[in-house]
Design a protein around this motif. Structure first.
Motif, mmCIF file in Angstrom:
data_model
loop_
_atom_site.group_PDB
_atom_site.id
_atom_site.type_symbol
_atom_site.label_atom_id
_atom_site.label_comp_id
_atom_site.label_asym_id
_atom_site.label_seq_id
_atom_site.Cartn_x
_atom_site.Cartn_y
_atom_site.Cartn_z
ATOM 1 N N LEU A 135 0.674 -1.230 -0.049
ATOM 2 C CA LEU A 135 -0.030 0.061 -0.045
ATOM 3 C C LEU A 135 0.707 1.436 0.130
ATOM 4 C CD1 LEU A 135 -2.346 -1.427 2.930
ATOM 5 C CD2 LEU A 135 -3.024 -1.301 0.425
ATOM 6 N N ASP A 136 0.222 2.374 -0.456
ATOM 7 C CA ASP A 136 1.021 3.596 -0.229
ATOM 8 C C ASP A 136 1.159 4.320 1.145
ATOM 9 O OD1 ASP A 136 1.546 3.679 -2.926
ATOM 10 O OD2 ASP A 136 -0.196 4.779 -3.553
ATOM 11 N N ILE A 137 2.122 4.493 1.583
ATOM 12 C CA ILE A 137 2.237 5.171 2.960
ATOM 13 C C ILE A 137 2.198 6.470 2.702
ATOM 14 C CG2 ILE A 137 4.016 5.510 4.751
ATOM 15 C CD1 ILE A 137 5.234 2.615 4.067
ATOM 16 N N LEU A 138 1.360 7.357 3.323
ATOM 17 C CA LEU A 138 1.186 8.641 3.753
ATOM 18 C C LEU A 138 2.479 9.254 4.321
ATOM 19 C CD1 LEU A 138 -2.476 8.510 4.928
ATOM 20 C CD2 LEU A 138 -1.667 8.498 2.548
ATOM 21 N N LEU A 139 2.884 10.449 3.919
ATOM 22 C CA LEU A 139 3.842 11.178 4.455
ATOM 23 C C LEU A 139 3.237 12.541 5.099
ATOM 24 C CD1 LEU A 139 6.661 11.059 1.777
ATOM 25 C CD2 LEU A 139 6.095 9.503 3.471
ATOM 26 N N ILE A 140 3.832 13.147 5.993
ATOM 27 C CA ILE A 140 3.344 14.368 6.626
ATOM 28 C C ILE A 140 3.619 15.232 5.291
ATOM 29 C CG2 ILE A 140 3.874 13.887 8.933
ATOM 30 C CD1 ILE A 140 6.515 15.532 8.538
ATOM 31 N N PRO A 141 2.435 16.408 5.265
ATOM 32 C CA PRO A 141 1.652 16.960 5.972
ATOM 33 C C PRO A 141 0.167 16.217 5.965
ATOM 34 C CG PRO A 141 2.232 18.496 4.642
ATOM 35 C CD PRO A 141 3.147 17.369 4.156
ATOM 36 N N GLY A 158 12.381 6.736 14.267
ATOM 37 C CA GLY A 158 12.167 7.396 12.757
ATOM 38 C C GLY A 158 10.687 7.114 12.659
ATOM 39 N N CYS A 159 10.136 7.175 11.423
ATOM 40 C CA CYS A 159 9.057 6.951 11.156
ATOM 41 C C CYS A 159 8.741 7.045 9.413
ATOM 42 C CB CYS A 159 7.854 8.180 11.374
ATOM 43 S SG CYS A 159 6.041 7.863 11.229
ATOM 44 N N PHE A 184 8.792 19.018 4.752
ATOM 45 C CA PHE A 184 7.851 18.068 4.087
ATOM 46 C C PHE A 184 6.612 18.688 3.530
ATOM 47 C CE2 PHE A 184 9.192 13.714 4.639
ATOM 48 C CZ PHE A 184 10.295 13.719 5.515
ATOM 49 N N VAL A 185 6.274 19.999 4.030
ATOM 50 C CA VAL A 185 5.178 20.804 3.046
ATOM 51 C C VAL A 185 5.795 21.247 2.128
ATOM 52 C CG1 VAL A 185 4.084 23.024 3.390
ATOM 53 C CG2 VAL A 185 4.115 21.374 5.362
ATOM 54 N N LYS A 186 7.093 21.555 2.037
ATOM 55 C CA LYS A 186 7.764 22.134 0.756
ATOM 56 C C LYS A 186 7.844 21.128 -0.299
ATOM 57 C CE LYS A 186 11.054 25.635 1.699
ATOM 58 N NZ LYS A 186 12.308 25.917 2.478
ATOM 59 N N ARG A 187 8.213 19.828 0.456
ATOM 60 C CA ARG A 187 8.425 18.748 -0.565
ATOM 61 C C ARG A 187 7.185 18.193 -1.093
ATOM 62 N NH1 ARG A 187 11.155 12.986 1.749
ATOM 63 N NH2 ARG A 187 9.826 11.605 0.361
ATOM 64 N N ALA A 188 6.131 18.317 -0.455
ATOM 65 C CA ALA A 188 4.599 17.953 -0.919
ATOM 66 C C ALA A 188 4.368 18.830 -2.142
ATOM 67 C CB ALA A 188 3.913 17.868 0.027
ATOM 68 N N LYS A 189 4.561 20.152 -1.883
ATOM 69 C CA LYS A 189 4.214 21.195 -2.868
ATOM 70 C C LYS A 189 4.866 20.725 -4.169
ATOM 71 C CE LYS A 189 2.467 24.949 -0.258
ATOM 72 N NZ LYS A 189 3.021 26.229 0.618
ATOM 73 N N PHE A 190 6.424 20.563 -3.996
ATOM 74 C CA PHE A 190 7.128 20.448 -5.145
ATOM 75 C C PHE A 190 6.632 19.352 -5.899
ATOM 76 C CE2 PHE A 190 10.796 18.125 -6.919
ATOM 77 C CZ PHE A 190 11.373 19.118 -8.066
ATOM 78 N N GLU A 191 6.186 18.104 -5.130
ATOM 79 C CA GLU A 191 5.872 16.851 -5.815
ATOM 80 C C GLU A 191 4.563 16.868 -6.485
ATOM 81 O OE1 GLU A 191 6.353 13.798 -3.032
ATOM 82 O OE2 GLU A 191 8.559 13.744 -3.195
#
Ligand code: NI
Length: 172
Positions: A4-10, A93-94, A162-169
């Motif tokens: 399954l896909d693992i959700l990342l923050i945020p 870690g998570c 991680f907010v930045k990373r999500a926006k980039f993706e």
């Protein structure tokens, strides 16, 4: 089984309280099997259902090392009924916060009641890494992440990253 896909923050689903499981049926067992496969593939030692987008109280754990036989533990509706005054610190870690690790202090030992994969009531006393892992995963069921146990400064820094990373993706 499937991964399954693992959700990342945020992702906000990681901040919600998961619902109790009223009946351990084939759909719950299928989810547990898929979670286990997802956890092994990641690889990780613990996974909570909200991390794969299912807001129900189910957890998989396996602390066996690579050269040891697999030792999966399935926790349904787990609750901590006792925790020690003594505390211990582990670097946590998570899978929902990849490549980020911080020391977290928690009770060193806990007694946990839960239902197993067949729906039977079980109880275990955990210490060491298992105690930490169980507490980390039960936190997930309550919308709490390990970074909620570290300093606000560090938490805000990793959250922003991680907010930045999500926006980039998302191509924003
Ligand atoms: Ni986690």
């Amino acid at each position: 089984m499937s991964t399954l896909d693992i959700l990342l923050i945020p992702d906000q689903r990681l901040k919600q309280v998961a619902a109790p499981i009223t009946s351990v049926d084939t759909s719950v067992r299928k989810l547990l099997d898929d979670m286990l496969e997802t956890m092994y593939a990641a690889p990780g030692i613990g996974l909570a259902a909200p991390q794969v987008g299912s807001l129900i109280r189910a957890v998989t754990i396996d602390l066996a090392r690579e050269n040891e036989p697999k030792a999966p533990l399935f926790l349904i509706n787990p609750r901590i009924v006792w925790s020690s005054e003594e505390r211990s610190t582990y670097q946590e870690g998570c899978l929902s916060i990849p490549d980020y690790y911080e020391d977290v202090e928690r009770p060193a030992r806990v007694r946990v009641e839960y239902q197993d994969r067949t729906g039977e009531e079980q109880e275990l006393v955990a210490e060491g890494l298992l105690a930490t892992c169980i507490q980390h995963e039960i936190d997930h069921l309550n919308g709490i992440l390990f970074i909620d146990h570290i300093s606000r400064l560090k938490r805000e820094r990793v959250w922003k990253k991680f907010v930045k990373r999500a926006k980039f993706e998302a191509g924003e």
